[in-house]
Design an enzyme around this catalytic site. Structure first.
Site, PDB file in Angstrom:
ATOM      1  N   GLY A  31       0.821  -1.206   0.000  1.00  0.00           N
ATOM      2  CA  GLY A  31       0.000   0.000   0.000  1.00  0.00           C
ATOM      3  C   GLY A  31       0.848   1.244   0.000  1.00  0.00           C
ATOM      4  CB  THR A  72       5.844   2.800  -0.159  1.00  0.00           C
ATOM      5  OG1 THR A  72       5.652   3.906  -1.035  1.00  0.00           O
ATOM      6  CG2 THR A  72       5.463   1.514  -0.872  1.00  0.00           C
ATOM      7  CG  ASP A  75      -5.618   9.722  10.728  1.00  0.00           C
ATOM      8  OD1 ASP A  75      -6.731  10.216  10.444  1.00  0.00           O
ATOM      9  OD2 ASP A  75      -4.770   9.418   9.863  1.00  0.00           O
TER      10      ASP A  75
END
Length: 650
Positions: free
Chosen positions: A26, A32, A146
Site C-alpha cells: 500500500g 509506502t 486519526d
C-alpha cells in the site's frame, strides 16, 4: 497494485543485511508499505518506508523523520492485541524504515467497499477491539488522532488491528509542535480539534463514534464534499440519523456528542458495546457505499474562520430560539391569566345568579283546571322572577365576553413571530417508548409504542389493533399496561370551567389520564398495540396522541435518540429537528422530540413529549399539525392547553 519505476527498482532490495523487499502492499501520502522477508529469522514482515515528495525542504524532511520515529516509539509502548507489533527501525538513505508485524487482510474501509456495511453485532466487536487499543494508548499518554476505517485492518483470522500512529500525539514529547495545520480525515476529526482546541482522549472517542457510524451505514457521519464544509458541519450540525445502527444507535450518538464533557468515556462505551455483542444478532441490512476518509491537511486558520462563522450562525440561531421561547412563554402566561380570570368571572356570575334565585317570587293565584288533569309546561317566568332571569342572562353574557376577550388577548401577538416560530429554529419531535427484545418496554419514560408511531384510524370505537399505515403509522410492540377497557373509556362533556373557549376536558380511565382538547375532537385510533389513544376531528390533522406505560425508563432523551432510526426509516420525508431535555412539572425525566414527515399526503410537524412521573407511570403526549400551521393560533393553543391541562388519573 501496479509498481512504479522506483518500486520496481527497490523490489528485491536488502535492508540492514536482513530485510528483503518484496511487493508493495500500500501507499499513503508520506510512505509506502512493503511485504518483506526477514532472512535472519525466516519470517514475513511489513516494512514502512518514509518517502519525501518533490520540493520538500530540509526542515520538512526533519519533521517527517521525527514523525516516523515518533510513530514507531508510540506503537512500541502500547501493549494490546489490537495494536501492530514493531520489530525494528532501520536507518538507510538518511531516513527511517519501520519493520513491523504483517497483518494479512483488508482495511475496514476496503471491506465495506467490497462487502457492504457491517452488522451492528460485528461493528460492536470491531469497536471493542479498537477501544482496547485506545485505552492502552491513552494509558501511555498517546492520542491516535486519526482513527478511521482505512486505519483499521481486519485479519483473515478475524483479529482487528488499529494501525498508523503517524500523527499520534505523545504526552511530554518535545518534538510535537504546532504547525498551523489540522491533520486527519475531516469526517472523523472531533469538534474540539476542528476549533483548534487542545484535544484529549475524548477526541479519539469521537473518531471511534464516526468509525462505528461508517461501519454500519457505509458512509462517514459527516461528508460535505470539501474539507472546510465538512469541518463546519462537524462543529455545528447534528449528525444524520443512522438507519442501520439498531442497538448501536445509543453508543453512536453518545460518542458523537459535540461537547467532550458529555461524550461517552471508555467505561460507558465499553458497557454499551459489550451489551450489543452479547445480544442476539439481527439480520443484516446491506447498504453498500464507499467510505470517504482520506487524511488531509487543512490550514488551521481556515478551520478557525469556519468555526467562527459557524459559531456566529449558531449564536443567531440560539437568539432566535430564545426569542421564540419568550413569545411562547408569554403566550402561556396570558393563557393562564385568561383561564384564571375566566374562573373568577364564572364564579362571580354563579354567585350573582344564586343570590337572585334566593329572593322569594311574587305570589301568583293558582288556577286549577276543571275536568281531566293535563300536563302543562310552565313558562320560565312562572318559576323564576323576571329580574332573576335578566340578571342570570347578563351574568352569562359578561362571562362569555370576558372569556372571549381574554382568550383573544392570550392568542394575540406578532403574527410574523408566530409564523417564524413554525419555520425557524429547532422544532420538537414526537415520541413513544421502544419495546425491548423481551417484549416489555425499554427503560424509557415513554409509553410502549415506538416514538414516531401514529396509530391508524380504527373502526368500532377504536377497538382492536390497527393495520400499519404506509405513512409511518403502525403498530408498536409494547403493552399499554392499563385495564381491559383501554381504548373504550374515553368520555367527553360540556366545556369545563377554566378551559379556553372551544375546548373540552376528555377523560380516558383506561389509559389513566385526562386532557383538554378542542371541541369536536374524538377518538379516531389506537396507538401502537393498545398503548394509547389518538384524537382528531376526522382522522386527519391536527391530532393529539397520548400513550401510557406502567414501566417507564430513567432517560427520556436517550429513549428518543434510540428511536430515531426506526422512525426515520419507516417515515416518508423524515426531517429531524431536535431532541431536548426539558423541565415539566418537576418530573424526573422529560424530553421533547420534534420532527417533520409526510403523512397522508400532508407535510406534518410533530412534537412528542415523553416523561416519567414515577416508577409506574410514564406518558407521551404527541401533538401533530400540518407543518404550515405549526405556528398558527389553533396549533399553538392546542399544544399549550394539552401540556397545561394534562392530568394523570392514577
Amino acid at each position: 497494485m501496479a509498481a512504479s519505476g522506483k518500486d520496481a527498482k527497490d523490489k528485491g532490495r536488502l535492508l540492514a543485511g536482513r530485510y528483503r523487499l518484496g511487493t508493495v502492499l500500500g501507499k499513503g501520502g508520506m510512505g509506502t508499505v512493503w511485504r518483506a522477508e526477514d532472512e535472519t529469522l525466516g519470517r514475513t514482515v511489513a516494512v514502512k518506508e518514509l518517502r519525501f515528495g518533490s520540493g520538500v525542504d530540509e526542515d520538512e524532511k526533519r519533521r517527517l523523520i521525527t514523525r516516523t520515529l515518533r510513530e514507531a516509539k508510540a506503537i512500541a509502548r502500547i501493549r494490546s492485541g489490537g495494536a501492530v507489533t514493531v520489530y525494528d527501525v532501520v536507518d538507510e538513505d538518511a531516513r527511517p524504515w519501520i519493520v513491523m508485524e504483517l497483518i494479512e487482510g483488508p482495511s475496514l474501509a476496503e471491506f465495506i467497499r467490497e462487502n457492504g456495511p457491517l452488522t451492528p453485532h460485528r461493528a460492536a466487536e470491531v469497536g471493542l477491539a479498537v477501544l482496547d487499543v485506545l485505552r492502552a494508548a491513552h494509558g501511555q499518554g498517546i492520542l491516535h488522532r486519526d482513527v478511521k476505517p482505512s486505519n483499521v485492518l481486519i485479519a483473515a483470522t478475524g483479529r482487528v488491528v488499529l494501525t498508523d500512529f503517524g500523527i499520534a500525539q505523545v504526552e511530554g514529547d518535545p518534538s510535537v509542535t504546532s504547525t498551523g495545520m489540522l491533520v486527519g480525515a475531516p469526517s472523523y476529526i472531533s469538534p474540539e480539534r476542528a476549533r483548534g482546541y487542545k484535544p484529549g482522549p475524548p477526541a479519539d472517542m469521537w473518531s471511534l463514534g464516526g468509525l462505528l457510524y461508517a461501519a454500519v451505514e457505509g458512509v462517514p457521519p459527516y461528508d460535505k464534499g470539501s474539507a472546510l464544509a465538512t469541518l463546519t458541519a462537524v462543529m455545528t450540525e447534528p449528525v444524520d440519523p443512522p438507519k442501520n445502527a439498531g442497538p448501536l444507535t445509543e453508543v453512536i450518538y453518545g460518542l458523537l456528542a459535540k461537547d467532550p464533557a458529555h461524550r461517552l468515556d471508555d467505561a460507558r462505551a465499553r458497557a454499551l458495546l459489550t451489551a450489543v455483542v452479547n445480544a442476539p444478532e439481527p439480520a443484516p441490512v446491506p447498504v453498500p457505499a464507499p467510505v470517504a476518509d482520506e487524511t488531509r491537511h487543512i490550514p488551521l486558520i481556515d478551520a478557525k474562520e469556519a468555526a467562527e462563522k459557524a459559531a456566529a450562525e449558531k449564536a443567531a440561531e440560539k437568539a432566535a430560539k430564545k426569542e421564540r421561547e419568550r413569545r411562547e412563554r408569554e403566550q402561556r402566561e396570558r393563557a393562564r391569566a385568561a383561564l384564571k380570570s375566566a374562573r373568577k368571572a364564572a364564579a362571580a356570575a354563579t354567585a350573582t345568579a344564586a343570590a337572585s334565585a334566593a329572593e322569594p317570587p311574587a305570589a301568583k293565584p293558582a288556577a286549577k283546571p276543571a275536568g281531566k288533569a293535563s300536563s302543562v309546561v310552565a313558562p320560565l317566568t312562572d318559576v323564576m322572577p323576571r329580574r332573576t332571569i335578566v340578571l342570570a342572562i347578563a351574568a352569562v353574557v359578561v362571562v362569555l365576553a370576558v372569556v372571549g376577550s381574554l382568550i383573544a388577548y392570550a392568542m394575540s401577538g406578532d403574527d410574523t413571530g408566530r409564523k417564524d416560530a413554525g419555520k425557524g429554529g429547532k422544532p420538537t419531535p414526537a415520541a413513544s417508548a421502544k419495546p425491548s427484545p423481551g417484549g416489555g418496554t425499554s427503560p424509557s419514560p415513554q409509553p410502549s409504542a415506538k416514538p414516531g408511531e401514529q396509530g391508524g384510524q380504527t373502526g368500532g370505537g377504536g377497538q382492536g389493533q390497527q393495520t400499519p399505515a404506509p405513512d409511518g403509522g403502525g403498530s408498536g410492540s409494547g403493552s399499554g399496561n392499563g385495564s381491559g377497557s383501554q381504548g373504550q373509556g374515553t368520555t367527553g362533556g360540556a366545556p369545563v370551567t377554566g378551559l379556553p373557549a372551544g375546548y373540552t376536558l376528555v377523560t380516558e380511565p383506561g389509559f389513566h389520564f385526562s386532557i383538554g382538547m378542542p371541541e369536536g375532537f374524538k377518538q379516531t385510533g389506537i396507538a401502537g398495540e393498545n398503548s394509547g389513544v389518538i384524537y382528531s376531528r376526522d382522522g386527519g390533522f391536527p391530532r393529539i396522541q397520548v400513550d401510557y406505560t406502567g414501566s417507564p425508563g430513567d432517560d427520556a432523551r436517550a429513549a428518543w435518540a434510540e428511536s430515531v432510526p426506526g422512525t426515520s426509516k419507516s417515515s416518508t420525508g423524515y426531517h429531524h429537528i431536535r431532541i431536548d431535555t426539558v423541565e415539566y412539572r418537576g418530573y424526573p425525566t422529560v424530553a421533547d422530540w420534534e420532527f417533520e414527515r409526510e403523512q397522508k399526503g400532508t407535510k406534518v410537524r410533530v412534537l412528542n413529549r415523553g416523561f416519567k412521573m414515577d416508577a409506574k407511570h410514564g406518558y407521551a403526549i404527541m401533538i401533530s399539525c400540518p407543518a404550515d400551521q405549526w405556528g398558527g393560533p389553533e396549533c399553538t393553543q392546542m399544544r399549550a392547553t394539552a401540556f397545561e391541562t394534562f392530568q394523570s388519573l392514577s
